[in-house]
Design a protein around this motif. Structure first.
Motif, PDB file in Angstrom:
ATOM      1  N   VAL A 107       0.858  -1.176   0.000  1.00  0.00           N
ATOM      2  CA  VAL A 107       0.000   0.000   0.000  1.00  0.00           C
ATOM      3  C   VAL A 107       0.900   1.234   0.000  1.00  0.00           C
ATOM      4  N   THR A 108       0.809   2.036  -1.052  1.00  0.00           N
ATOM      5  CA  THR A 108       1.589   3.267  -1.122  1.00  0.00           C
ATOM      6  C   THR A 108       0.734   4.406  -0.581  1.00  0.00           C
ATOM      7  N   VAL A 109       1.253   5.023   0.478  1.00  0.00           N
ATOM      8  CA  VAL A 109       0.546   6.110   1.149  1.00  0.00           C
ATOM      9  C   VAL A 109       1.172   7.432   0.711  1.00  0.00           C
ATOM     10  N   PRO A 110       0.393   8.307   0.049  1.00  0.00           N
ATOM     11  CA  PRO A 110       0.950   9.609  -0.320  1.00  0.00           C
ATOM     12  C   PRO A 110       1.105  10.460   0.940  1.00  0.00           C
ATOM     13  N   PHE A 111       2.311  10.799   1.264  1.00  0.00           N
ATOM     14  CA  PHE A 111       2.623  11.524   2.489  1.00  0.00           C
ATOM     15  C   PHE A 111       3.647  12.592   2.123  1.00  0.00           C
ATOM     16  N   ALA A 112       3.135  13.704   1.568  1.00  0.00           N
ATOM     17  CA  ALA A 112       3.996  14.740   0.988  1.00  0.00           C
ATOM     18  C   ALA A 112       5.093  15.162   1.951  1.00  0.00           C
ATOM     19  N   PRO A 113       6.299  15.295   1.501  1.00  0.00           N
ATOM     20  CA  PRO A 113       6.778  15.145   0.121  1.00  0.00           C
ATOM     21  C   PRO A 113       7.219  13.728  -0.204  1.00  0.00           C
TER      22      PRO A 113
END
Length: 124
Positions: A20-26
């Motif tokens: 599971v790829t979690v977008p967590f900027a940056p």
């Protein structure tokens, strides 16, 4: 939501991994869960208790994620699948860990072929 008169889509056992790829900027964080079953519309997985702490807050119902399904190491079926866009539709804590259900946004041809292979592998 599906009307109660519609049958649930068949799910097929899948002993593999869901990344599971979690977008967590940056950055983008990757959480690895153990797959339970898969269909052409979604996948369910479990995050083991030892892996839950600190990750549960990153997995919010309704949020979009990129998933990658992988067979167990040594499985002859080959390489991991390309990523597929999905939304977390259910998250439930149990004694076994954190159960997760994802709904695919746009199932790819690779994903459809993958589920077909699982279906035919389990056929008598």
């Amino acid at each position: 939501m599906r009307p109660s008169s519609e049958a649930r889509e068949p799910r097929y056992p899948f002993a593999g991994r869901v990344r599971v790829t979690v977008p967590f900027a940056p950055w983008r964080l990757v959480i690895s869960a153990r797959a339970q079953n898969v269909s052409t519309s979604g996948v369910s997985a479990i995050l083991l208790p030892s892996k839950v702490q600190g990750r549960e807050e990153l997995l919010l119902e309704g949020d979009p994620f990129d998933l990658q399904l992988e067979h167990e190491a040594g499985d002859e079926r080959g390489l991991p699948m390309p990523t597929v866009a999905a939304r977390l539709t259910r998250k439930q804590k149990t004694a076994a860990g954190l159960e997760l259900a994802f709904s695919f946004e746009r199932p790819s041809e690779d994903l459809l072929a993958f589920v077909h292979d699982l279906r035919t592998a389990g056929a008598p």
